[in-house]
Design an enzyme around this catalytic site. Sequence first.
Site, PDB file in Angstrom:
ATOM      1  N   LEU A 106       0.816  -1.211   0.000  1.00 36.08           N
ATOM      2  CA  LEU A 106       0.000   0.000   0.000  1.00 36.08           C
ATOM      3  C   LEU A 106       0.847   1.257   0.000  1.00 36.08           C
ATOM      4  O   LEU A 106       0.430   2.300  -0.485  1.00 36.08           O
ATOM      5  CB  LEU A 106      -0.925   0.012   1.234  1.00 36.08           C
ATOM      6  CG  LEU A 106      -1.903  -1.160   1.344  1.00 36.08           C
ATOM      7  CD1 LEU A 106      -2.691  -1.051   2.642  1.00 36.08           C
ATOM      8  CD2 LEU A 106      -2.849  -1.190   0.146  1.00 36.08           C
ATOM      9  N   GLY A 114       9.824   2.984   5.892  1.00 37.79           N
ATOM     10  CA  GLY A 114       9.158   1.695   6.041  1.00 37.79           C
ATOM     11  C   GLY A 114       8.077   1.493   5.000  1.00 37.79           C
ATOM     12  O   GLY A 114       7.810   2.362   4.167  1.00 37.79           O
ATOM     13  N   THR A 156       4.037  -0.262   4.035  1.00 40.23           N
ATOM     14  CA  THR A 156       2.722  -0.644   4.545  1.00 40.23           C
ATOM     15  C   THR A 156       2.121  -1.674   3.602  1.00 40.23           C
ATOM     16  O   THR A 156       2.106  -1.475   2.380  1.00 40.23           O
ATOM     17  CB  THR A 156       1.788   0.573   4.645  1.00 40.23           C
ATOM     18  OG1 THR A 156       2.408   1.566   5.463  1.00 40.23           O
ATOM     19  CG2 THR A 156       0.450   0.182   5.258  1.00 40.23           C
ATOM     20  N   LYS A 176       2.301  -2.552   9.092  1.00 42.67           N
ATOM     21  CA  LYS A 176       3.223  -1.438   8.868  1.00 42.67           C
ATOM     22  C   LYS A 176       4.612  -1.863   9.304  1.00 42.67           C
ATOM     23  O   LYS A 176       4.805  -2.388  10.401  1.00 42.67           O
ATOM     24  CB  LYS A 176       2.777  -0.204   9.663  1.00 42.67           C
ATOM     25  CG  LYS A 176       1.484   0.410   9.162  1.00 42.67           C
ATOM     26  CD  LYS A 176       1.164   1.709   9.890  1.00 42.67           C
ATOM     27  CE  LYS A 176       2.122   2.814   9.495  1.00 42.67           C
ATOM     28  NZ  LYS A 176       1.745   4.123  10.086  1.00 42.67           N
ATOM     29  N   ASP A 218      -0.825  12.250  14.465  1.00 40.36           N
ATOM     30  CA  ASP A 218      -0.852  12.297  12.995  1.00 40.36           C
ATOM     31  C   ASP A 218      -2.284  12.396  12.475  1.00 40.36           C
ATOM     32  O   ASP A 218      -2.687  11.646  11.592  1.00 40.36           O
ATOM     33  CB  ASP A 218      -0.152  11.052  12.436  1.00 40.36           C
ATOM     34  CG  ASP A 218       0.169  11.184  10.942  1.00 40.36           C
ATOM     35  OD1 ASP A 218       0.125  12.317  10.425  1.00 40.36           O
ATOM     36  OD2 ASP A 218       0.446  10.164  10.300  1.00 40.36           O
TER      37      ASP A 218
END
Length: 686
Positions: free
Chosen positions: A16, A22, A24, A40, A139
């Site tokens: 994704l 990193g 996802t 994640k 976030d």
Amino acid sequence: MNSHLLDGHYRILKVLNDEEKGKTYLVEDVNLPGSQFIVKQLHSASSNPQALTILRRLFASKAATLEKLGREHDQIQKLIAYFQDNEKFYIVQEFIPGDPLTDKIIQDQPLKEDEVISLLSEILNLLVIVHSYGVIHRDIRPANIICRESDKKLVLVNFGTFNEVITNSVDHLEYIPIEQVNGNLKYNSDIYALGIVAIAALRGLPAKEISTLQSQKNKLTGEIIWCNKNLKLNRKLVKVINRMVRFDYRKRYQYATEVLDDLNKITNVDRDQQKQYQKKLLLVLMGVAGCITLGFGAWFWKLPKPVSDAQQKLYQEAVNKYDAGNYEGAVEDLNQVIELDPQNALAYNRRGDAYYRLGDYEQAQADSSQAILLNPQDANAYFDRGFAFSELGKYKEAIADYTQAIKLNSQDAYPYYGRGLARSQLKDNKGAIGDFSKAIALKPQYTEAYLQRGILRRRLRLREEAIQDFDKVIKINPSDAKAYYHRGLTQLINKQKYAALKDYTDAISINPKYIEAYLNRGDVYSDLGDNLEATEDYNTILQIDPKFIAAYIHRGIHHFSFGDYKGAIEDYTAAVKLDPNNIVAYNNRGNAYLELGNKKAANQDYSRAIAINPNNALAYYNRGVIRTKQKNKQGAIADFKKAAKLFQQQGEQDSYQDAQREIEILKNKSAPAPTTRPKSGKIEKN
């Protein structure tokens, strides 16, 4: 790629997101065919083994908290699992079928006022729960608000907790307030971000256009200018959003409940639903302050409301102010409620609670007494008066009130806890441990009761039992910094210095401003001969609080132990400037002057310590040393005799024998310089 299984059983269905920090993935659990989750992957910002060890503990701690939070509310994304593979950390999250808010905020197609108010209310209600767990989302932006396909409810996803802990990064700066960018995160940093989301929705600004807001600021005030003449909006709503996005966090709304209260004044939001959220908040708060609020909150929802609508409205405004931390405002409103109805026991009870929070314990006790007079069967009033009595040092009266509260409601853990605290103050250790144990039996997850029982057990030298209590706290809540700190103290008493270091480090990792943990870790480093590490810890304390006297004293002791007598004198002098009556600083500075051969300055410091406290045995002993060097035999004998008497009274047998030895040497007229002197200065550690 699809053949690779993460953690042995998560099959990757789709990537994704693929970023430097990193990735996802959308995955399927091969053990649960058809089940889909979000995984994640986070890269550590450090490859240092020690740093990774700390990160691993922090990662597990944060994950455990988010697991609890996800179970608390179905509009908060659930954290399913977490694991580590080499230097990569993984979290497995609930997959929410639905559309992110980014799909609804389309350029030049603003949402309607009522839609934005509904959005704000729904997310703010979630933040009430989130913040009550001590969690900050970090976030909040349209991509992290999902309109769930099944029921069209908004779901809060992708908490930024791990990003800042593991990857040490802050993204999407267009939604982030300045204090968060600077590492000074606040609960109302989430409120700021949500305010920006509201502005984007009302203006029809997609994500790529949000950054334009940063260039639309008042040159004098720095505040965002977003509401132009073309926007026909309710002025009260504009006022609310403006306060949400104030540049200075101190001028912003402090709590989500404050924003909700103002939004409710704009619209006819169902108050019953709001009360349920407030009640939820009360139920999740723990500890002394939490249980006071819980008691009042629970009582409020059960008792009949004030008779008139005016009283009810006024009382509710007081409750809202209280919940928002505006205790002065709550008192003012409750004064009016009581003036309208002098028999309103509930108002006295709540006002007493507000006075307690303001530190006016006399008035808190008086209001609780009036509430008891009006309703003698109210256990909460006795409970609250007990806490007021405790703060006033009236522990016997407090114990009587807690006991009465227990008689009225024997299944409530909180009065047992309060009585345990009061009994420990009166040195009724057996009774206190019994009360903490009873509180734990009634409420097995009561971490404060375990913590206080552990502290008491340590004082009673039941160290293994104390460690068991601290272990239990950490098992229930891995983010409890106090439990690591107190376990570290206990480990140190057991001479397990490296185990203590580890616990202090864990406490600091959880709370980077935990001054006492830095202080004790610095002492351990100093004892181990780790000069740089110890100095860094003391320096860190003084960066956090330049007026923390103990840090100067401990750093001075550290300098002294390494032979840096001038550095020690500088630190003790700084302590004296902050507190001209600090005996430890004078005594220790005298020792440093003595090592440098400045007998006059040393003598002055010891004499000053004696003038401040004529019962300071160490100062008499040290002045005796000086007088011996100055050939003042009678003066030295007098000082050593006084020191010996005080040491004996204080139970310090070794120091008493040292003083007696010096007296005998002087009486035999040999008068060599004393070869022993009690270690000076290290302050008592709790």
